[in-house]
Design a protein around this motif. Sequence first.
Motif, mmCIF file in Angstrom:
data_model
loop_
_atom_site.group_PDB
_atom_site.id
_atom_site.type_symbol
_atom_site.label_atom_id
_atom_site.label_comp_id
_atom_site.label_asym_id
_atom_site.label_seq_id
_atom_site.Cartn_x
_atom_site.Cartn_y
_atom_site.Cartn_z
ATOM 1 N N VAL A 165 55.612 43.318 51.196
ATOM 2 C CA VAL A 165 55.628 44.678 51.762
ATOM 3 C C VAL A 165 55.238 45.870 50.454
ATOM 4 C CG1 VAL A 165 56.849 46.380 52.844
ATOM 5 C CG2 VAL A 165 56.806 44.166 53.743
ATOM 6 N N LEU A 166 56.293 45.422 49.524
ATOM 7 C CA LEU A 166 56.127 46.455 48.340
ATOM 8 C C LEU A 166 54.824 46.551 47.712
ATOM 9 C CD1 LEU A 166 59.796 46.131 47.021
ATOM 10 C CD2 LEU A 166 58.813 48.230 47.883
ATOM 11 N N LEU A 167 54.476 45.426 47.485
ATOM 12 C CA LEU A 167 53.220 45.121 46.881
ATOM 13 C C LEU A 167 52.111 45.846 47.684
ATOM 14 C CD1 LEU A 167 53.722 41.703 45.111
ATOM 15 C CD2 LEU A 167 53.370 44.036 43.850
ATOM 16 N N SER A 168 51.896 45.564 48.941
ATOM 17 C CA SER A 168 50.849 46.162 49.636
ATOM 18 C C SER A 168 50.856 47.544 49.785
ATOM 19 C CB SER A 168 50.628 45.332 50.663
ATOM 20 O OG SER A 168 51.747 45.438 51.759
ATOM 21 N N ALA A 169 52.318 48.153 49.829
ATOM 22 C CA ALA A 169 52.469 49.402 49.869
ATOM 23 C C ALA A 169 51.917 50.079 48.490
ATOM 24 C CB ALA A 169 53.843 49.905 50.149
ATOM 25 N N ALA A 170 51.901 49.540 47.692
ATOM 26 C CA ALA A 170 51.192 50.217 46.441
ATOM 27 C C ALA A 170 49.962 49.733 46.006
ATOM 28 C CB ALA A 170 52.224 49.672 44.932
ATOM 29 N N ASN A 171 49.080 48.957 46.998
ATOM 30 C CA ASN A 171 47.692 48.759 46.882
ATOM 31 C C ASN A 171 47.414 47.805 45.510
ATOM 32 O OD1 ASN A 171 46.203 49.381 48.842
ATOM 33 N ND2 ASN A 171 46.126 51.881 48.370
ATOM 34 N N ALA A 172 48.601 46.785 45.294
ATOM 35 C CA ALA A 172 48.493 46.015 44.166
ATOM 36 C C ALA A 172 47.714 44.928 44.575
ATOM 37 C CB ALA A 172 49.802 45.552 43.769
ATOM 38 N N ARG A 173 46.725 44.306 43.708
ATOM 39 C CA ARG A 173 45.933 43.295 43.949
ATOM 40 C C ARG A 173 46.329 42.228 42.933
ATOM 41 N NH1 ARG A 173 41.702 43.376 40.018
ATOM 42 N NH2 ARG A 173 41.606 45.507 39.335
ATOM 43 N N TYR A 217 50.246 41.692 38.965
ATOM 44 C CA TYR A 217 49.408 42.443 39.931
ATOM 45 C C TYR A 217 49.059 43.640 39.160
ATOM 46 C CZ TYR A 217 51.129 39.915 43.903
ATOM 47 O OH TYR A 217 51.251 39.022 44.973
ATOM 48 N N ILE A 218 47.592 44.230 39.649
ATOM 49 C CA ILE A 218 47.264 45.424 38.945
ATOM 50 C C ILE A 218 47.034 46.383 40.306
ATOM 51 C CG2 ILE A 218 45.107 46.613 38.033
ATOM 52 C CD1 ILE A 218 44.985 44.335 36.176
ATOM 53 N N ILE A 219 47.386 47.659 40.005
ATOM 54 C CA ILE A 219 47.273 48.709 40.853
ATOM 55 C C ILE A 219 46.082 49.524 40.512
ATOM 56 C CG2 ILE A 219 48.172 50.575 42.030
ATOM 57 C CD1 ILE A 219 50.955 49.133 41.452
ATOM 58 N N ASP A 220 45.039 49.802 41.065
ATOM 59 C CA ASP A 220 43.882 50.572 40.680
ATOM 60 C C ASP A 220 44.175 52.220 40.715
ATOM 61 O OD1 ASP A 220 42.030 48.672 39.763
ATOM 62 O OD2 ASP A 220 41.864 48.041 41.880
ATOM 63 N N ASP A 221 44.823 52.635 39.787
ATOM 64 C CA ASP A 221 45.251 53.938 39.860
ATOM 65 C C ASP A 221 45.305 54.344 38.393
ATOM 66 O OD1 ASP A 221 46.695 56.366 39.925
ATOM 67 O OD2 ASP A 221 48.021 55.608 41.408
ATOM 68 N N ALA A 222 44.843 55.667 38.330
ATOM 69 C CA ALA A 222 44.712 56.112 36.835
ATOM 70 C C ALA A 222 46.197 56.565 36.225
ATOM 71 C CB ALA A 222 43.845 57.378 36.958
ATOM 72 N N ALA A 223 47.085 56.765 37.311
ATOM 73 C CA ALA A 223 48.326 57.023 36.761
ATOM 74 C C ALA A 223 49.043 56.187 35.881
ATOM 75 C CB ALA A 223 49.348 57.711 37.825
ATOM 76 N N LEU A 224 49.888 56.382 35.051
ATOM 77 C CA LEU A 224 50.723 55.452 34.127
ATOM 78 C C LEU A 224 52.034 54.863 34.854
ATOM 79 C CD1 LEU A 224 49.987 56.725 30.675
ATOM 80 C CD2 LEU A 224 48.452 55.642 32.172
ATOM 81 N N ASN A 225 52.050 53.783 35.327
ATOM 82 C CA ASN A 225 53.420 53.195 35.897
ATOM 83 C C ASN A 225 53.358 51.628 36.091
ATOM 84 O OD1 ASN A 225 56.029 53.868 36.441
ATOM 85 N ND2 ASN A 225 55.319 55.645 37.656
#
Lengths: 509, 138, 188
Positions: free
Chosen positions: A106-114, A144-152
């Motif tokens: 749930v957490l990973l998909s909430a963050a759009n992580a692949r 997992y990688i989240i496609d987001d330019a933010a750093l976290n």
Amino acid sequence: MWEAIESNRRRSRVLIVLMGVVLVTLGALIGATVGAAVGTATPEHEYTYPPRRAPVPRGVSPPQQGVFAALAADPGARAGAGWGALAAGAVCLLLWGLAVGRGESVLLSAANARRIEKSDAPQLWNVVEEMTIAAGLPRMPAVYIIDDAALNAFAVGYRPERAAVAVTSGLLKRLDRDELQGVVAHEIGHIRNADARFMTLAAVMMGTIALLAELFLRGLRHVGRGRRSSSRGGGQAAAILLLITIVFAILAPLAAQLLYFSCSRRREYLADASAARFTRYPAALASALEKIERQAQPAEMYKALAPLLIVNPLSGGLTGLWSTHPPTRERIRILRSMGDAGFAAYERAYRQTTGRRACIGARTLAAADTAPLREPPPRPVAEDAAQRARQVGELLDRVGNFVVIGCACGVRLKLPPGDRQTQVTCPRCGRTHAVPAAEALAIPAAAAAAVAPRQKAPPPMRYRRRGGGWESFKCGCGNPLQVGPAFSAPALRCSKCGARIEVVPPGAA
Amino acid sequence: MCPACGGPLIVVEFEGVEVDHCCACHGLWFDAGELDVLVSLGGGDAERLRAALAATPTERSGRRCLRCGRRLQTVAVGDAPSVQVERCRVGHGFWLDAGELDRVALAATGGAGTPEGRAVAAFLAELFRYRVGDSTKG
Amino acid sequence: MTSLGIALLIVLGLVVVILLWVVGVYNGLVRLRNQVKNAWAQIDVQLKRRHDLIPNLVETVKGYAGHERGTLEAVVAARTRAVSAQGLEQQVKAEGELSQALGRLLMLVESYPDLKANQNFLALQEELSSTENRIGFARQHYNDSVMTYNTRIQTFPPNVIAGMFGFHELPFFEVDSAAERRAPQVKF
């Protein structure tokens, strides 16, 4: 070394028990209040459930006027207290079961992580594996990688076997290898210290407390209007009980949150200390935190994940007691002032920086282990001022539309936009490069417009192989690349600009 | 604009270090800290170099700093034979004429007699092997 | 029940408690010792991984710098020695030599810009530097585990149990030559 976990675990148990007490008390109080109200309305009602939890001290005799006496006298309140406590526990268990069973996904998909494999990001994969070894985890967490330019970055996992580490693509792009290692070590530290497990449980209990209190206070508004309490002897006691319950229902969620947040912050410090211990190089994590702190505030979607992330993105006005994370600056200062990489050194630095006492269990420190720092990375780092000047310079270069020519000998030549030369000689190898006329004269506005969409969707680059041997070609940024006979992947990444280039085998259509 | 000859400057990037290079006279501008990085990449002692470059200025040069426009100061680096290099008064960086780079490196790392000095000089010569490091052509 | 019976019961209870405690301490010690063993196995795994990477690396470098025969052969020879090394002492020495030979090879690569731009080589380089890191971290974890274990069997009261069941102190993985200590820091 790992008594840190032990002492942490003990502290966590105390916290969980405290939260449990709050939860059950709240349930019992609400139950008793409701029971007393219902019981008063229908005194002849038969209660089947034996009142287990009615808190009646033995010495209190019925004639004494008081809450306990009233409760003892009122079978409705007694049964209500029992049922309420039981219901509170059941709700908590149910939510906890859900969180444990499906929490990670749930957490990973909430963050759009692949989820990625080694070939997608070899360096990240290697760094995670290195830190797994350094931490002595039984198995490597999923990456997992989240496609987001933010750093976290964050770590999840109820059990170490099901743990996962997620980082944003922006983080991969902006941090160097040592800094990435520091961040991954911090996340592995969370996994090693079983933080996810504890935080899940604590969060669920906190949620249940908030839910119950909210339900009760809402229900009260509806019920309160309709009915007057009877003038029986218990009436006054019931009113006092009601008042106590209301106060408790308001205070309990706040208390639970405070408990939760203080533990969460402590765990952040501990994960930092663990990261220093794993990498033997706290300065790298400090510099990664500096980079992360400097970024702009990221998107809303992180709200639910805030306690898990390496740096809280929503730290707006929330500091001190009400934040899940300690102030990043403070963490950086602690990491930077560590004398060696051991827990004792972190503790000393923590005390010096914050003026507060212990953050790591005393038993860990009793071992008084020292862990020598690693040597600084092979590449010497320029002074801070020079580094900052270069970062600004690079930004200006990009905005200012410099013409960049990559020479085959490994250097890059950057020509200022006003440069009218038609050719330029490489100072290293003497090769002469023609300056592309169109680019040299490009209009800055058009270039700026071209930059923005390019960042979103880089133009697909393709290299068609001529044969099966050694072949060299240039990336769009001018960086020379080579593929050998053994190269078989469908694509590669430019070592300079990171662009993806498809490699088409010679025979393919 | 090259502070020495007014020719066009280009930026040469190598190993993450950016150096401004004049295409006409082959002089080099190092921003603060960048020469240190290059010398330590070559195995030299950046501390020593920094100390050598911090020598007392002898005179005001006619050239101006690339970054702030103030007049540069001339400093003598190393002892016999010393090299005259120009330094920004407020510390923005250094200007080295063609051929001065390897001599600065030698002077600041113990001279051609020591293995360290030779290694750094060889590294820098390899880095700018075409014209810039070569005083005979420069 | 007689007072004798009560005394007997108390003694029996004490014995049971002591037995449980002994079992707990014993299991804890076994767990720590296994952790040390696993940590040691991890070092072996990573050393093996480095051995496996080397032929590939040598092949790739050969394509560009085939005439640097001496350095390449030194790496191959050091690998052969490391693979066939017997006994801990010999193995540590051989691995140290291999690290040095690899360091020299990678220094040499610096002067072949074409090679440094090669994708295969870059990938290998990342793998190799990661492997060096892993060896370092595995060693670090091994030493940490040994320290925990040794501290445990030296302190009272677990040292009594340790003495009874033959738990001995384990040696640290010391790196004696300064060159080997520096080796993982070779610039890649």
